[in-house]
Design a protein around this motif. Structure first.
Motif, PDB file in Angstrom:
ATOM      1  N   PRO A  71       0.812  -1.223   0.000  1.00  0.00           N
ATOM      2  CA  PRO A  71       0.000   0.000   0.000  1.00  0.00           C
ATOM      3  C   PRO A  71       0.846   1.274   0.000  1.00  0.00           C
ATOM      4  O   PRO A  71       0.465   2.277  -0.611  1.00  0.00           O
ATOM      5  N   ALA A  72       2.012   1.239   0.686  1.00  0.00           N
ATOM      6  CA  ALA A  72       2.870   2.425   0.711  1.00  0.00           C
ATOM      7  C   ALA A  72       3.452   2.700  -0.673  1.00  0.00           C
ATOM      8  O   ALA A  72       3.496   3.854  -1.122  1.00  0.00           O
ATOM      9  N   VAL A  73       3.898   1.661  -1.350  1.00  0.00           N
ATOM     10  CA  VAL A  73       4.430   1.833  -2.702  1.00  0.00           C
ATOM     11  C   VAL A  73       3.333   2.333  -3.638  1.00  0.00           C
ATOM     12  O   VAL A  73       3.564   3.202  -4.485  1.00  0.00           O
ATOM     13  N   TYR A  74       2.150   1.788  -3.478  1.00  0.00           N
ATOM     14  CA  TYR A  74       1.025   2.244  -4.310  1.00  0.00           C
ATOM     15  C   TYR A  74       0.753   3.730  -4.092  1.00  0.00           C
ATOM     16  O   TYR A  74       0.635   4.501  -5.051  1.00  0.00           O
ATOM     17  N   ALA A  75       0.665   4.147  -2.817  1.00  0.00           N
ATOM     18  CA  ALA A  75       0.276   5.524  -2.511  1.00  0.00           C
ATOM     19  C   ALA A  75       1.370   6.523  -2.848  1.00  0.00           C
ATOM     20  O   ALA A  75       1.086   7.599  -3.383  1.00  0.00           O
ATOM     21  N   LEU A  76       2.619   6.182  -2.548  1.00  0.00           N
ATOM     22  CA  LEU A  76       3.698   7.156  -2.662  1.00  0.00           C
ATOM     23  C   LEU A  76       4.484   7.067  -3.958  1.00  0.00           C
ATOM     24  O   LEU A  76       5.204   8.001  -4.300  1.00  0.00           O
ATOM     25  N   VAL A  77       4.351   5.960  -4.676  1.00  0.00           N
ATOM     26  CA  VAL A  77       5.085   5.803  -5.932  1.00  0.00           C
ATOM     27  C   VAL A  77       4.130   5.810  -7.120  1.00  0.00           C
ATOM     28  O   VAL A  77       4.229   6.668  -8.007  1.00  0.00           O
ATOM     29  N   PHE A  78       3.176   4.886  -7.132  1.00  0.00           N
ATOM     30  CA  PHE A  78       2.301   4.770  -8.296  1.00  0.00           C
ATOM     31  C   PHE A  78       1.321   5.939  -8.408  1.00  0.00           C
ATOM     32  O   PHE A  78       1.055   6.420  -9.515  1.00  0.00           O
ATOM     33  N   ILE A  79       0.815   6.400  -7.274  1.00  0.00           N
ATOM     34  CA  ILE A  79      -0.063   7.573  -7.327  1.00  0.00           C
ATOM     35  C   ILE A  79       0.738   8.791  -7.764  1.00  0.00           C
ATOM     36  O   ILE A  79       0.273   9.614  -8.578  1.00  0.00           O
ATOM     37  N   ALA A  80       1.953   8.935  -7.248  1.00  0.00           N
ATOM     38  CA  ALA A  80       2.814  10.051  -7.670  1.00  0.00           C
ATOM     39  C   ALA A  80       3.096   9.985  -9.168  1.00  0.00           C
ATOM     40  O   ALA A  80       3.070  11.004  -9.871  1.00  0.00           O
ATOM     41  N   LEU A  81       3.351   8.774  -9.675  1.00  0.00           N
ATOM     42  CA  LEU A  81       3.602   8.609 -11.111  1.00  0.00           C
ATOM     43  C   LEU A  81       2.363   8.972 -11.920  1.00  0.00           C
ATOM     44  O   LEU A  81       2.463   9.644 -12.963  1.00  0.00           O
ATOM     45  N   ALA A  82       1.188   8.556 -11.440  1.00  0.00           N
ATOM     46  CA  ALA A  82      -0.052   8.876 -12.157  1.00  0.00           C
ATOM     47  C   ALA A  82      -0.286  10.380 -12.209  1.00  0.00           C
ATOM     48  O   ALA A  82      -0.693  10.931 -13.245  1.00  0.00           O
ATOM     49  N   VAL A  83      -0.022  11.058 -11.101  1.00  0.00           N
ATOM     50  CA  VAL A  83      -0.184  12.519 -11.080  1.00  0.00           C
ATOM     51  C   VAL A  83       0.816  13.175 -12.020  1.00  0.00           C
ATOM     52  O   VAL A  83       0.492  14.131 -12.731  1.00  0.00           O
ATOM     53  N   TYR A  84       2.040  12.663 -12.029  1.00  0.00           N
ATOM     54  CA  TYR A  84       3.055  13.211 -12.931  1.00  0.00           C
ATOM     55  C   TYR A  84       2.611  13.088 -14.386  1.00  0.00           C
ATOM     56  O   TYR A  84       2.700  14.042 -15.164  1.00  0.00           O
ATOM     57  N   LEU A  85       2.126  11.916 -14.768  1.00  0.00           N
ATOM     58  CA  LEU A  85       1.665  11.719 -16.141  1.00  0.00           C
ATOM     59  C   LEU A  85       0.467  12.621 -16.437  1.00  0.00           C
ATOM     60  O   LEU A  85       0.348  13.176 -17.539  1.00  0.00           O
TER      61      LEU A  85
END
Length: 517
Positions: free
Chosen positions: A273-287
Motif C-alpha cells: 500500500p505504501a508503494v502504491y500511494a507514494l510511488v504509483f499515485i505520484a507517477l499517475a499525477v506526474y503523467l
C-alpha cells in the motif's frame, strides 16, 4: 512478621500479571482556537511581506534572472490554450509543467506582468508558512513551538525571496512540505487505529498485527509528491526518502504495540500500500500533468514513434504516446546530464551542496548596471535582489543538525528522525554528481526542515512543563533573544532581499562574507 517463603500466607497472596507496555497517548494541543488564531495571524503577516511591491524590481517590466524562461513558457501555455509549451522557438523545455502552470494562473489574472508571473509564487510562499506552523505544532504538541517555527519562516531570507520571484522552487517546496505534513498526520492516525485495535483485543490476534485500512493522508502525500515531481525532477528524491520514512513509522508503531513480528508485519501489511500511494499515485499525477502535451497535436516530440523511436522492439506494446513521452523525457534528462562544469557550463553564482546548509554562496538574482542614480539620497545607488539565507537561522545549521542526529540516534525521537529524513532528501542526493552546475536556490526545499529542526530544538531549550519556573524562565529568555536576533537580521538584510535602493556603502555592509560578493 511475614511468614517464610512458600508459607500458606504467601501462597494466598493474589498473583499480579504484568501487562505489556503500551505507548502513552499523544494528544494534540487542546487550545484549538488559539492555535488557529496564531497560525492565521502569522500567515497574514507573511502574506503582507510577500505581496508588498511584488511587481518590483524589474528592468522596464521584463523578467529577472530565470524568470525569463518560466514567465515566457507559462504565458505560452496560457495563450496557446492547451497548457503546454509547444513553441518550436524553445530549444528544449527542461522542466515538467506543473510549476509553470501555476505561474500561468497568476498571468491569467494579472496578465504578462511582474505581478502576474510572481503572484502564484507569493501565494505558495504564504501557504508554506501556514504549513510549517501547523506541522511543527502537531509534532511538538505545542502551539508555542509552532508559533516559533512560524516566526523563523517569516525571517527566512531564502523562502522569502523565492516567494517573490517567478521560479519553480517555491512550488516544489510547498508540495514537498505538504506531503511531509500528510505523513505526520498519517503517523498519528495509524497509532490511533493501533490503540483502538489494542482496546478491542485484536492487536495480537495475528503475528503481523492488524490491518490498518485505507490511509487517505498517505494517499494525499502521494498526490503532492507527484505534483512536486511535476514541478522539478528532484521531487523524486523525496518520493524515495518519504517511502522509507512512512514504512519506518509503521515498523515503529507495530513494535511499540508489541506486535510479534513488526518488520515482517510491515512488509506484509504496509509495503505494497505504501508503494502504491507514494510511488504509483505520484507517477499517475506526474503523467496527468502532461495532459496538455498528450492532447496537443503540435507538442514537442509528440509523435516520435517511427521517427526517432523504432515502431518495433520489446516495448512495442506500450502506447505510442507514452513511448514518445519517454523519448521527450530522455531529451530533458540528457540536458541535465550534460549541464556540468566539465562540459564548460560555469556561472559566477553557482555553488556546491556542501555550502548550502549555511548558505555560504548565495545567488544574485538582480543587479542592474549601471547602478541606479536615484532613490537612496546619493548620486549613485545600488539595487540588488540576492537569495541569501538569514545568517542567524542558517549559520547554526551544522550544530542543529548534529543535535538532531543525537536526538535521533540516542533518544530515538521520531520528530527529529522525520525532519532529518526530509532535510536529507533535499540535500544529500546532490553529492552524487558534484560536477553538475548547481545553485543555492536548489536548497530552498531544505529551508522548511531546517526551521522545523530549529523550532524543535528551541522547544527543548524552553524546557518541560515539570521543570522549575526558573529553568523555564531562562529558557524562554534565551529563545526570545534568539527570535529577536533572527527578526533583526532579516530586517537588516531586507534591502538586498527586495531590491530597495541603497548606497554603495550600505551594500558593502550587507555583504557579510567574501563568498557573498
Amino acid at each position: 512478621m511475614g511468614g517464610p517463603i512458600g508459607s500458606e500466607e504467601s501462597m494466598l497472596r493474589p498473583m499480579v500479571a504484568l501487562a505489556p507496555l503500551r505507548p502513552r497517548p499523544e494528544p494534540q494541543p487542546s487550545d484549538t482556537a488559539r492555535g488557529w488564531l496564531v497560525t492565521i495571524a502569522l500567515t497574514l503577516f507573511a502574506g503582507v511581506l510577500r505581496f508588498a511591491r511584488l511587481n518590483y524590481p524589474t528592468d522596464g517590466g521584463t523578467p529577472m534572472f530565470d524568470e525569463k524562461y518560466y514567465a515566457d513558457q507559462a504565458w505560452q501555455m496560457l495563450s496557446g490554450g492547451r497548457g503546454i509549451e509547444d513553441n518550436p522557438g524553445y530549444a528544449l523545455v527542461v522542466h515538467p509543467p506543473v510549476g509553470k502552470l501555476l505561474i500561468a494562473l497568476g498571468e491569467a489574472i494579472f496578465g504578462y506582468t511582474p505581478l502576474g508571473w510572481r503572484f502564484s509564487a507569493a501565494v505558495a510562499g504564504t501557504l508554506l508558512v501556514l504549513l510549517v506552523i501547523r506541522i511543527v505544532r502537531r509534532m511538538a504538541r505545542s502551539t508555542l513551538i509552532g508559533a516559533i517555527a512560524g516566526v523563523l519562516m517569516l525571517a527566512d531570507g531564502v523562502t522569502f525571496v523565492n516567494s517573490r520571484i517567478g521560479l519553480l522552487d517555491i512550488f516544489q517546496t510547498l508540495f514537498v512540505t505538504a506531503a511531509f505534513g500528510c505523513l505526520i498526520v498519517d503517523r498519528d492516525r495509524m497509532r490511533e487505529r493501533m490503540a483502538r485495535a489494542d482496546a478491542a483485543g485484536r492487536l495480537l490476534a495475528h503475528r503481523f498485527g492488524p490491518r490498518l485500512g485505507v490511509r487517505w493522508w498517505r494517499f494525499g502525500a502521494g498526490v503532492l509528491l507527484g505534483l512536486a515531481c511535476g514541478t522539478k525532477w528532484s521531487g523524486l528524491y523525496f518520493v524515495i526518502f518519504f517511502l522509507v520514512l512512512s514504512l519506518g513509522f509503521d515498523i515503529a508503531a507495530r513494535r511499540a504495540y508489541g506486535v510479534r513480528q513488526p518488520w515482517l508485519g510491515t512488509a506484509v501489511r504496509d509495503l505494497a500500500p505504501a508503494v502504491y500511494a507514494l510511488v504509483f499515485i505520484a507517477l499517475a499525477v506526474y503523467l496527468a500533468s502532461y495532459a496538455g502535451w498528450f492532447a496537443d497535436e503540435t507538442a514537442v516530440d509528440r509523435y516520435e514513434v517511427g521517427v526517432h523511436v523504432g515502431p518495433g522492439g520489446p516495448f512495442s506494446w506500450v502506447p505510442d504516446a507514452l513511448r514518445s513521452l519517454w523519448f521527450y523525457q530522455g531529451a530533458m534528462l540528457d540536458f541535465h546530464v550534460q549541464l556540468t562544469n566539465t562540459n564548460g557550463y560555469h556561472h559566477p553564482w553557482e555553488s556546491k551542496p556542501w555550502t548550502w546548509p549555511m548558505g555560504l554562496r548565495p545567488t544574485l538574482y538582480y543587479f542592474p548596471k549601471p547602478p541606479e542614480t536615484t532613490g537612496c539620497g546619493q548620486a549613485s545607488c545600488v539595487r540588488a535582489v540576492m537569495l541569501v539565507g538569514t545568517p542567524v537561522i542558517w549559520w547554526p545549521a551544522f550544530p542543529v543538525l548534529g543535535w538532531s542526529l543525537w536526538q535521533s540516534v540516542v533518544r530515538r525521537d521520531w520528530r527529529f528522525i522525520a525532519v532529518l529524513t526530509a532535510y536529507g532528501a533535499g540535500w544529500l542526493p546532490w553529492f552524487a554528481d558534484l560536477d553538475r552546475q548547481m545553485y543555492f536556490f536548489y536548497a530552498t526545499v531544505m529551508a522548511p526542515f531546517l526551521v522545523m529542526a530549529l523550532a524543535l530544538t528551541l522547544g527543548q531549550v524552553l524546557g518541560r512543563p515539570g521543570q522549575s519556573a526558573e529553568r523555564r524562565g531562562i529558557g524562554l529568555l534565551l529563545v526570545s533573544i534568539y527570535l529577536a536576533l533572527a527578526i533583526a537580521n532579516f530586517a537588516w538584510l531586507y534591502p538586498i532581499l527586495t531590491g530597495v535602493p541603497i548606497t554603495p556603502a550600505t551594500w558593502n555592509r550587507e555583504l557579510w562574507l567574501p563568498s557573498w560578493q
